[in-house]
Motif scaffolding. Structure first.
Motif, PDB file in Angstrom:
ATOM      1  N   GLY A 141      -0.098   1.339   6.907  1.00  0.00           N
ATOM      2  CA  GLY A 141       0.862   0.257   6.810  1.00  0.00           C
ATOM      3  C   GLY A 141       1.871   0.289   7.941  1.00  0.00           C
ATOM      4  O   GLY A 141       2.713  -0.591   8.061  1.00  0.00           O
ATOM      5  N   ASN A 142       1.756   1.298   8.788  1.00  0.00           N
ATOM      6  CA  ASN A 142       2.681   1.471   9.909  1.00  0.00           C
ATOM      7  C   ASN A 142       2.013   1.008  11.204  1.00  0.00           C
ATOM      8  O   ASN A 142       1.149   1.712  11.742  1.00  0.00           O
ATOM      9  CB  ASN A 142       3.094   2.940  10.008  1.00  0.00           C
ATOM     10  CG  ASN A 142       4.053   3.204  11.136  1.00  0.00           C
ATOM     11  OD1 ASN A 142       4.443   2.312  11.881  1.00  0.00           O
ATOM     12  ND2 ASN A 142       4.435   4.468  11.277  1.00  0.00           N
ATOM     13  N   PRO A 143       2.384  -0.158  11.735  1.00  0.00           N
ATOM     14  CA  PRO A 143       1.750  -0.660  12.959  1.00  0.00           C
ATOM     15  C   PRO A 143       1.847   0.314  14.134  1.00  0.00           C
ATOM     16  O   PRO A 143       0.941   0.367  14.969  1.00  0.00           O
ATOM     17  CB  PRO A 143       2.514  -1.951  13.256  1.00  0.00           C
ATOM     18  CG  PRO A 143       3.043  -2.390  11.938  1.00  0.00           C
ATOM     19  CD  PRO A 143       3.345  -1.117  11.188  1.00  0.00           C
ATOM     20  N   ALA A 144       2.911   1.116  14.192  1.00  0.00           N
ATOM     21  CA  ALA A 144       3.052   2.081  15.290  1.00  0.00           C
ATOM     22  C   ALA A 144       1.925   3.111  15.251  1.00  0.00           C
ATOM     23  O   ALA A 144       1.454   3.573  16.292  1.00  0.00           O
ATOM     24  CB  ALA A 144       4.413   2.767  15.216  1.00  0.00           C
ATOM     25  N   LYS A 145       1.477   3.467  14.069  1.00  0.00           N
ATOM     26  CA  LYS A 145       0.380   4.433  13.922  1.00  0.00           C
ATOM     27  C   LYS A 145      -0.923   3.847  14.462  1.00  0.00           C
ATOM     28  O   LYS A 145      -1.699   4.531  15.121  1.00  0.00           O
ATOM     29  CB  LYS A 145       0.241   4.816  12.453  1.00  0.00           C
ATOM     30  CG  LYS A 145      -0.659   5.986  12.198  1.00  0.00           C
ATOM     31  CD  LYS A 145      -0.472   6.407  10.749  1.00  0.00           C
ATOM     32  CE  LYS A 145      -0.930   7.788  10.452  1.00  0.00           C
ATOM     33  NZ  LYS A 145      -0.375   8.874  11.179  1.00  0.00           N
ATOM     34  N   ILE A 146      -1.138   2.558  14.191  1.00  0.00           N
ATOM     35  CA  ILE A 146      -2.349   1.891  14.684  1.00  0.00           C
ATOM     36  C   ILE A 146      -2.297   1.795  16.204  1.00  0.00           C
ATOM     37  O   ILE A 146      -3.282   2.081  16.898  1.00  0.00           O
ATOM     38  CB  ILE A 146      -2.482   0.478  14.072  1.00  0.00           C
ATOM     39  CG1 ILE A 146      -2.431   0.515  12.543  1.00  0.00           C
ATOM     40  CG2 ILE A 146      -3.730  -0.222  14.572  1.00  0.00           C
ATOM     41  CD1 ILE A 146      -3.395   1.449  11.875  1.00  0.00           C
ATOM     42  N   LEU A 147      -1.161   1.385  16.719  1.00  0.00           N
ATOM     43  CA  LEU A 147      -1.020   1.256  18.169  1.00  0.00           C
ATOM     44  C   LEU A 147      -1.155   2.611  18.855  1.00  0.00           C
ATOM     45  O   LEU A 147      -1.697   2.701  19.960  1.00  0.00           O
ATOM     46  CB  LEU A 147       0.301   0.576  18.517  1.00  0.00           C
ATOM     47  CG  LEU A 147       0.402  -0.886  18.037  1.00  0.00           C
ATOM     48  CD1 LEU A 147       1.803  -1.430  18.274  1.00  0.00           C
ATOM     49  CD2 LEU A 147      -0.644  -1.753  18.704  1.00  0.00           C
ATOM     50  N   LEU A 204      -6.992  -6.542  -9.710  1.00  0.00           N
ATOM     51  CA  LEU A 204      -5.613  -6.089  -9.538  1.00  0.00           C
ATOM     52  C   LEU A 204      -5.549  -4.582  -9.336  1.00  0.00           C
ATOM     53  O   LEU A 204      -4.901  -4.091  -8.394  1.00  0.00           O
ATOM     54  CB  LEU A 204      -4.764  -6.504 -10.748  1.00  0.00           C
ATOM     55  CG  LEU A 204      -3.317  -6.009 -10.735  1.00  0.00           C
ATOM     56  CD1 LEU A 204      -2.543  -6.645  -9.579  1.00  0.00           C
ATOM     57  CD2 LEU A 204      -2.644  -6.313 -12.067  1.00  0.00           C
ATOM     58  N   VAL A 205      -6.241  -3.834 -10.171  1.00  0.00           N
ATOM     59  CA  VAL A 205      -6.241  -2.370 -10.058  1.00  0.00           C
ATOM     60  C   VAL A 205      -6.878  -1.940  -8.736  1.00  0.00           C
ATOM     61  O   VAL A 205      -6.374  -1.048  -8.054  1.00  0.00           O
ATOM     62  CB  VAL A 205      -6.961  -1.724 -11.270  1.00  0.00           C
ATOM     63  CG1 VAL A 205      -7.178  -0.239 -11.067  1.00  0.00           C
ATOM     64  CG2 VAL A 205      -6.164  -1.967 -12.553  1.00  0.00           C
ATOM     65  N   SER A 206      -7.968  -2.616  -8.341  1.00  0.00           N
ATOM     66  CA  SER A 206      -8.620  -2.296  -7.067  1.00  0.00           C
ATOM     67  C   SER A 206      -7.680  -2.556  -5.900  1.00  0.00           C
ATOM     68  O   SER A 206      -7.598  -1.753  -4.967  1.00  0.00           O
ATOM     69  CB  SER A 206      -9.892  -3.130  -6.893  1.00  0.00           C
ATOM     70  OG  SER A 206     -10.823  -2.825  -7.889  1.00  0.00           O
ATOM     71  N   GLY A 207      -6.970  -3.678  -5.942  1.00  0.00           N
ATOM     72  CA  GLY A 207      -6.018  -4.006  -4.882  1.00  0.00           C
ATOM     73  C   GLY A 207      -4.888  -2.998  -4.807  1.00  0.00           C
ATOM     74  O   GLY A 207      -4.469  -2.589  -3.717  1.00  0.00           O
ATOM     75  N   ILE A 208      -4.390  -2.586  -5.955  1.00  0.00           N
ATOM     76  CA  ILE A 208      -3.314  -1.582  -5.985  1.00  0.00           C
ATOM     77  C   ILE A 208      -3.816  -0.257  -5.418  1.00  0.00           C
ATOM     78  O   ILE A 208      -3.136   0.379  -4.605  1.00  0.00           O
ATOM     79  CB  ILE A 208      -2.764  -1.417  -7.414  1.00  0.00           C
ATOM     80  CG1 ILE A 208      -1.983  -2.673  -7.811  1.00  0.00           C
ATOM     81  CG2 ILE A 208      -1.885  -0.174  -7.535  1.00  0.00           C
ATOM     82  CD1 ILE A 208      -1.595  -2.743  -9.284  1.00  0.00           C
ATOM     83  N   LEU A 209      -5.015   0.157  -5.811  1.00  0.00           N
ATOM     84  CA  LEU A 209      -5.581   1.404  -5.275  1.00  0.00           C
ATOM     85  C   LEU A 209      -5.800   1.317  -3.768  1.00  0.00           C
ATOM     86  O   LEU A 209      -5.536   2.269  -3.031  1.00  0.00           O
ATOM     87  CB  LEU A 209      -6.900   1.746  -5.979  1.00  0.00           C
ATOM     88  CG  LEU A 209      -6.781   2.254  -7.407  1.00  0.00           C
ATOM     89  CD1 LEU A 209      -8.163   2.392  -8.039  1.00  0.00           C
ATOM     90  CD2 LEU A 209      -6.041   3.584  -7.447  1.00  0.00           C
ATOM     91  N   PHE A 210      -6.279   0.163  -3.301  1.00  0.00           N
ATOM     92  CA  PHE A 210      -6.482  -0.040  -1.864  1.00  0.00           C
ATOM     93  C   PHE A 210      -5.147   0.051  -1.128  1.00  0.00           C
ATOM     94  O   PHE A 210      -5.033   0.734  -0.102  1.00  0.00           O
ATOM     95  CB  PHE A 210      -7.149  -1.401  -1.619  1.00  0.00           C
ATOM     96  CG  PHE A 210      -7.424  -1.688  -0.181  1.00  0.00           C
ATOM     97  CD1 PHE A 210      -8.392  -0.987   0.512  1.00  0.00           C
ATOM     98  CD2 PHE A 210      -6.718  -2.685   0.491  1.00  0.00           C
ATOM     99  CE1 PHE A 210      -8.664  -1.261   1.849  1.00  0.00           C
ATOM    100  CE2 PHE A 210      -6.979  -2.965   1.823  1.00  0.00           C
ATOM    101  CZ  PHE A 210      -7.952  -2.252   2.499  1.00  0.00           C
ATOM    102  N   GLY A 211      -4.133  -0.625  -1.651  1.00  0.00           N
ATOM    103  CA  GLY A 211      -2.802  -0.582  -1.041  1.00  0.00           C
ATOM    104  C   GLY A 211      -2.223   0.829  -1.019  1.00  0.00           C
ATOM    105  O   GLY A 211      -1.648   1.262  -0.018  1.00  0.00           O
ATOM    106  N   LEU A 212      -2.387   1.556  -2.118  1.00  0.00           N
ATOM    107  CA  LEU A 212      -1.903   2.948  -2.158  1.00  0.00           C
ATOM    108  C   LEU A 212      -2.640   3.813  -1.136  1.00  0.00           C
ATOM    109  O   LEU A 212      -2.042   4.661  -0.484  1.00  0.00           O
ATOM    110  CB  LEU A 212      -2.066   3.525  -3.563  1.00  0.00           C
ATOM    111  CG  LEU A 212      -1.082   3.021  -4.607  1.00  0.00           C
ATOM    112  CD1 LEU A 212      -1.461   3.537  -6.000  1.00  0.00           C
ATOM    113  CD2 LEU A 212       0.336   3.437  -4.254  1.00  0.00           C
ATOM    114  N   GLY A 213      -3.951   3.571  -1.019  1.00  0.00           N
ATOM    115  CA  GLY A 213      -4.730   4.311  -0.023  1.00  0.00           C
ATOM    116  C   GLY A 213      -4.236   4.036   1.385  1.00  0.00           C
ATOM    117  O   GLY A 213      -4.118   4.949   2.212  1.00  0.00           O
ATOM    118  N   LEU A 214      -3.941   2.768   1.667  1.00  0.00           N
ATOM    119  CA  LEU A 214      -3.403   2.411   2.982  1.00  0.00           C
ATOM    120  C   LEU A 214      -2.060   3.089   3.228  1.00  0.00           C
ATOM    121  O   LEU A 214      -1.797   3.600   4.319  1.00  0.00           O
ATOM    122  CB  LEU A 214      -3.235   0.893   3.105  1.00  0.00           C
ATOM    123  CG  LEU A 214      -4.506   0.063   3.201  1.00  0.00           C
ATOM    124  CD1 LEU A 214      -4.175  -1.425   3.132  1.00  0.00           C
ATOM    125  CD2 LEU A 214      -5.268   0.380   4.469  1.00  0.00           C
TER     126      LEU A 214
END
Length: 138
Positions: free
Chosen positions: A23-29, A7-17
């Motif tokens: 998390g912004n598809p426009a940035k990836i595109l 859970l903590v790893s997932g939260i840290l990963f999400g915060l990093g993203l």
């Protein structure tokens, strides 16, 4: 304890993203648009992630189990086969069309955004289809 660490790893990963803007598809595109207004921030994020992963992997590959005594499943195959090539192509196609990959898809789904929900549902459908093909091959 493993569930809490996950859970903590997932939260840290999400915060990093989120901090990296992934998390912004426009940035990836924008990263994939090399002839337009190219945004190199995804490249920076990938390089940092690969360096951190490479350092961590140097420690992990010497161990038989994790710090929490869970078995490690480190891939050993170096085979490049049809499944790997097709899977990679499908991943890249989905990522390029949607501007979302699995990690950010879960993040966007958790935020209740329709893009993330649709992508996650499509991803789950793809995994189910793969499982069906795996069963028929055996």
């Amino acid at each position: 304890m493993p569930i809490i660490v996950a859970l903590v790893s997932g939260i840290l990963f999400g915060l990093g993203l989120l901090l990296a803007g992934m998390g912004n598809p426009a940035k990836i595109l924008a990263f994939l648009d090399i002839t337009g207004n190219w945004d190199p921030s995804l490249l920076v994020t990938m390089v940092v992630a690969m360096v951190i992963s490479a350092i961590g992997y140097q420690f992990v590959k010497k161990r038989k189990s994790s710090v929490l005594n869970c078995p490690l499943q480190i891939p050993t195959s170096k085979l490049i086969d049809k499944k790997l090539l097709i899977g990679s192509a499908l991943f890249g196609l989905g990522w390029g069309l949607g501007g979302i990959c699995p990690g950010p898809a879960i993040l966007l789904t958790g935020m209740g955004l329709i893009q993330g929900i649709l992508f996650t549902l499509a991803m789950i459908a793809g995994m189910a289809i793969f499982q069906l093909f795996q069963r028929t091959e055996k």
